[in-house]
Design an enzyme around this catalytic site. Structure first.
Site, PDB file in Angstrom:
ATOM      1  CB  SER A   1       0.261   0.759  -0.885  1.00 43.67           C
ATOM      2  OG  SER A   1      -0.735   0.502  -0.844  1.00 43.67           O
TER       3      SER A   1
ATOM      4  CG  ASP B   1      10.282 -11.839   1.853  1.00 38.00           C
ATOM      5  OD1 ASP B   1      11.231 -11.115   2.031  1.00 38.00           O
ATOM      6  OD2 ASP B   1       9.233 -11.627   2.563  1.00 38.00           O
TER       7      ASP B   1
ATOM      8  CE  LYS C   1      -1.421   3.498   2.116  1.00 36.49           C
ATOM      9  NZ  LYS C   1      -1.900   1.967   2.356  1.00 36.49           N
TER      10      LYS C   1
END
Length: 530
Positions: free
Chosen positions: A299, A310, A324
């Site tokens: 999460s 990224d 999740k």
């Protein structure tokens, strides 16, 4: 019987209210079919009430309404939708809010089961339990005069909690005392820290373990970074972090990225895309960063790891995370209950979906079957800022894979017998321990005698093969006893193979970030008008 029927009626009304609430949500999403949907929902609710009435009157044993509705009907309905939409009965909803707020009211200690008794694992330093003189290993035999025989750990923990300023009487047995000890402890606000450990693990290199994302998490991270001062590197440990509040995850990622960089976005059928960007940024602090993750990282913790990966800000190390990426909006309901309903999905800055596939998978397999996790076949392909390939739809895959070290049968046996806990409890009573303490051969010899006394089987070969692990475990448990839980956790972190691997990878993390800055600068330069 009348009271039971009345209780059942209230719970059925609660169930119907939840269904009606969901009906409104879905009707808003597709108003053209709202009328037909209302008819279908009403018919289904009528059938449910009819079925429950037959069950309550004719089942072989008395029906517990709480169990049938709170634990059965409502969760069953929600789990058909997805694995993370959930219903909270009054007790679980209270615990959820407690976790989110990052505090509770009680005495401040961890309790756990040992030999069919509930004992003190460790009081938190500075809390009422710690100041009162309660020790690790104390057996709790009564709370406010109520014997704890046949009570669970949760039962005892509930008795210890209560309003701030109230007094709870705790009766314990301690091995060094012939008679029970009585403690009158005044309850206070007990912080539930998200950053449960931070310290300089090497000169200029910080280590920070984050256990969850509650309402105080962003501030805790900032305070920890401020205490570190001028860093030459950081190990951010997100292992076994189940996530928590989205805004706190965004706030934490903000501290490591550049101002304006995208952190995460989410959108769903009824909610437009919402993009979260770094509003403050790292202020030019570009120290190398390693993020430790494992299968328990989920999460909001995955949002942080995904944003750092990224943007090539740091190196993600460990196992593929849980996966999740469903957004739950928590709706308070009547009777102190709550509903966590999935309303959107999370996407990393590169556009990766964090959530892994849960179609045609049982709830058990979704949570516990790891087969295929990390497999990139048929996964969406995305690129980081510098052009590295990353994959979506299955959690965050690490840049450097490090498999966790599996414990041996011998190690499991020692832990199951609480060998280190029992040894430390006795050792601290008979020895003066300071923070320069180390486990030498004499301490190991005393540990062996403790194993013999507790009839824990071992061989000489097992002791030799596990020498470093044994010494680290002894020292950690003794430090918990002598100086508190945080000092014991430091010892564990300093010898943790994955943490040590992270330290070794800091130069690689630096090279990754520097290369990304170079690639982005060249890309921007070539795109300028000439």
């Amino acid at each position: 019987m009348a009271r039971s029927s009345h209780r059942a009626s209230i719970l059925i009304i609660s169930f119907l209210a939840v269904c009606g609430f969901l009906g409104m949500v879905f009707a808003q999403k597709n108003p053209t079919t709202a009328h037909d949907g209302d008819s279908d929902v009403n018919q289904s609710l009528h059938q449910f009430a009819e079925v429950y009435d037959v069950v309550e009157r004719n089942y072989a044993e008395p029906v517990n309404p709480d169990k049938a509705i709170y634990n059965g009907a409502i969760p069953g309905m929600l789990h058909v939708l997805d694995p993370h939409s959930n219903f909270f009965d009054p007790k679980s909803y209270s615990l959820l809010r407690e976790d989110q707020r990052g505090k509770y009211y009680g005495v401040g200690m961890t309790v756990g089961p040992r030999n069919n008794k509930v004992i003190v694992i460790a009081p938190f330093v500075g809390t009422p339990a710690y100041r009162a003189g309660i020790h690790p290993g104390d057996v709790i035999i009564a709370v406010d005069g109520k014997p704890t025989d046949n009570m669970t750990t949760g039962d005892v923990a509930d008795l210890l909690k209560g309003p701030k300023g109230t007094t709870v009487h705790i009766t314990v047995l301690r091995e060094s005392n012939d008679k029970p000890l009585e403690f009158a402890v005044v309850r206070d606000e007990i912080p539930r820290y998200s950053v449960d450990l931070h310290f300089l693990i090497r000169p200029g290199v910080g280590y920070m373990h984050v256990s969850g994302f509650n309402e105080t998490m962003e501030k805790e991270v900032q305070d920890s970074l401020d205490q570190f001062g001028d860093l030459k590197g950081l190990i951010l440990d997100l292992r076994q972090n189940p996530g928590g509040l989205l805004n706190e995850g965004v706030g934490v990622a903000d501290k490591f990225l550049h101002k304006g960089q995208l952190i995460v976005s989410h959108h769903g059928r009824s909610s437009p895309e919402h993009r979260y960007t770094a509003t403050h940024g790292n202020g030019g602090r570009e120290y190398p960063l390693v993020v430790l993750v494992n299968r328990g990282t989920a999460s909001a913790a995955e949002i942080v790891a995904g944003a750092i990966q990224d943007h090539d800000r740091g190196l993600v190390v460990g196992e593929t995370t849980f996966g999740k990426g469903l957004v739950q909006t928590v709706y308070p309901l009547s009777n102190d209950t709550g509903l966590a309903l999935t309303t959107a999905k999370y996407y990393t800055p590169s556009g990766r979906l964090i959530q892994r596939d849960y179609s045609n998978v049982s709830l058990y397999d979704y949570y516990f079957d790891r087969d295929g996790i990390g497999d990139t076949a048929n996964k969406e392909v995305k690129l980081t800022d510098s052009g590295r390939t990353v994959y979506g739809g299955g959690g965050i895959a690490p840049d450097v894979k490090v498999d966790p070290i599996k414990s041996s049968h011998f190690q499991d046996a020692l832990l199951q017998h609480y060998a280190f806990f029992n040894f430390a409890k006795h050792y601290v009573v008979g020895h003066h321990v300071n923070k320069n303490f180390d486990v030498d051969d004499n301490v190991v010899q005393e540990f062996r005698k403790s194993l013999d006394g507790d009839k824990v089987p071992y061989t000489e070969a097992e002791l030799v093969q596990n020498n470093e692990w044994i010494r680290s475990s002894i020292k950690s448990e003794i430090f918990v006893d002598a100086f508190g839980q945080e000092e014991g956790l430091k010892v564990k972190a300093e010898t943790d193979p994955e943490v040590l691997k992270g330290l070794d990878l800091l130069p690689q993390a630096r090279a990754l970030a520097e290369n990304a800055r170079k690639v982005i600068a060249e890309r921007n330069s070539s795109s300028l008008p000439r």
